[in-house]
Design an enzyme around this catalytic site. Structure first.
Site, short mmCIF file in Angstrom:
data_model
loop_
_atom_site.label_atom_id
_atom_site.label_comp_id
_atom_site.label_asym_id
_atom_site.label_seq_id
_atom_site.Cartn_x
_atom_site.Cartn_y
_atom_site.Cartn_z
N THR A 155 38.96 5.61 31.35
CA THR A 155 37.85 4.85 31.94
C THR A 155 37.91 3.42 31.41
O THR A 155 38.50 3.16 30.36
CB THR A 155 36.47 5.43 31.55
N ARG A 160 28.22 7.19 30.21
CA ARG A 160 28.81 6.56 29.04
C ARG A 160 29.38 5.18 29.37
O ARG A 160 29.15 4.20 28.65
CB ARG A 160 29.91 7.46 28.45
N CYS A 202 41.27 10.44 30.10
CA CYS A 202 39.93 10.75 30.59
C CYS A 202 40.07 12.20 31.06
O CYS A 202 41.03 12.52 31.77
CB CYS A 202 39.53 9.84 31.75
#
Lengths: 229, 229
Positions: A125, A49, A194
């Protein structure tokens, strides 16, 4: 129709297992048959991602839609996705699903706002930060948040990748100094934004659950509320 | 065709989550995409296995076949079922599945025989003991095993149900005296032959993994070997 929670997982598999374990542990059941029916699709061969968002890598959306279809065909009547970064595609997935789809970002921000957990530092992230998944939602409620500086953000990303590669100890050591600096800058709370971060900070966050907000936990609590509603 | 492991779970959900977590933890992967694809069906509304065997309660087989069909339709190419007692229906399920179906009983006995872990005491549900799932397999290899007396077997069953009802501490306290007596009778090893028992004895068995044989762990190790074969 029987309610079944579908877990769109694999991003990463450790975070998926953690979400499933938390769902079982938080369900007020007295015997097996009282537990919540769950289908988990942990098909981790989903393009990265962060790579897609930051470096225009292959889109993970088709693989995510494939998992979503598997869950729906298996009978899922509500979807949860224990990965924060993947929520960049939340609107597209939700629209496609046609069933309730509980957002980890919304679940977390609801708690931050209702319990006035400010100022809150966002640990996530680099893709989650860059796409402003948390910042936009918090700004709407005028909540005060802090972000790591660029160098520390690189360290946080490194820590997440270290955990994913199996090195949980080094992941912890890499992340810790970033927390100290954010605290020195005024952070009173941390969004573990995350789903690997509650695993990296497992011992520390268990000791101070009011300070470290576990996004997986918030998602699971909302999913359990949905089930019993 | 892509290999996908299907976990036929829900018996109980805690043991299912434990199996999934162990599968992720034992997989030698350096990043998300290298992990093993897994589909989990944890649909716990399966009639009680022990009730059916001991008191002729409703058969769990139709519900188990339903979960099996869901896993197959979702693409599973190999099935594991982290519940020892449910292996009473193993032959029927395996025949219906038409794909590899790894037995937890066989996985465990293979380790006991190859590492000569005798005499071994069998800790399991009353149904697993009565249906001789472990005894028959061990007897074929002339392995020496011990069983709890009837009173202690009742205590072990009570401990498993306590754990399933959420009372892990009392489950541990109920089980412990049975272990001591079996050890006094000559047991050198223990088969944790109900997938709740590694959870009840978590701390103790982690300290002595050579003494306490975790059936979930043996099943997972064999499933990982299947995946890489």
């Amino acid at each position: 129709m029987k309610k079944i929670i579908g877990i769109l997982g694999g991003m990463g598999p450790g975070a998926t297992a953690d979400a499933f374990e938390k769902l079982v542990a938080r369900t007020p059941a007295g015997k097996d048959q009282e537990h919540i029916p769950v289908i988990v699709a942990s098909l981790p061969d989903i393009p990265d991602r962060t790579e897609n968002i930051i470096h225009s890598g292959v889109s993970p959306l088709p693989a995510m839609l494939n998992s979503l279809n598997i869950l729906k065909e298996a009978g899922a009547s509500c979807i949860i996705m224990p990965c924060n970064t993947a929520h960049y595609w939340y609107d597209a997935l939700k629209k496609h699903s046609g069933i309730p789809f509980i957002s980890i970002i919304e679940s977390t921000c609801e708690r931050i706002i209702s319990e006035d957990k400010q100022p809150v530092a966002i640990l996530a992230t680099t893709a989650t930060i860059r796409t402003r998944l948390y910042q936009n939602k918090l700004a709407k409620s005028a909540a005060t948040y802090l972000l790591p500086d660029e160098k520390d953000q690189d360290e946080i990303m490194k820590s997440i990748l270290l955990y994913k590669s199996g090195n949980s100890e080094l992941a912890y050591k890499t992340l810790l100094p970033c927390l100290v600096k954010l605290e020195d800058s005024g952070a009173k709370h941390f969004i573990m934004g995350c789903t690997e971060i509650p695993l990296i900070l497992h011992d520390l966050s268990r000791k101070q659950p009011e300070k470290y907000i576990d996004t997986t936990e918030e998602l699971i609590k909302k999913a359990i509320r949905w089930y019993y509603s």
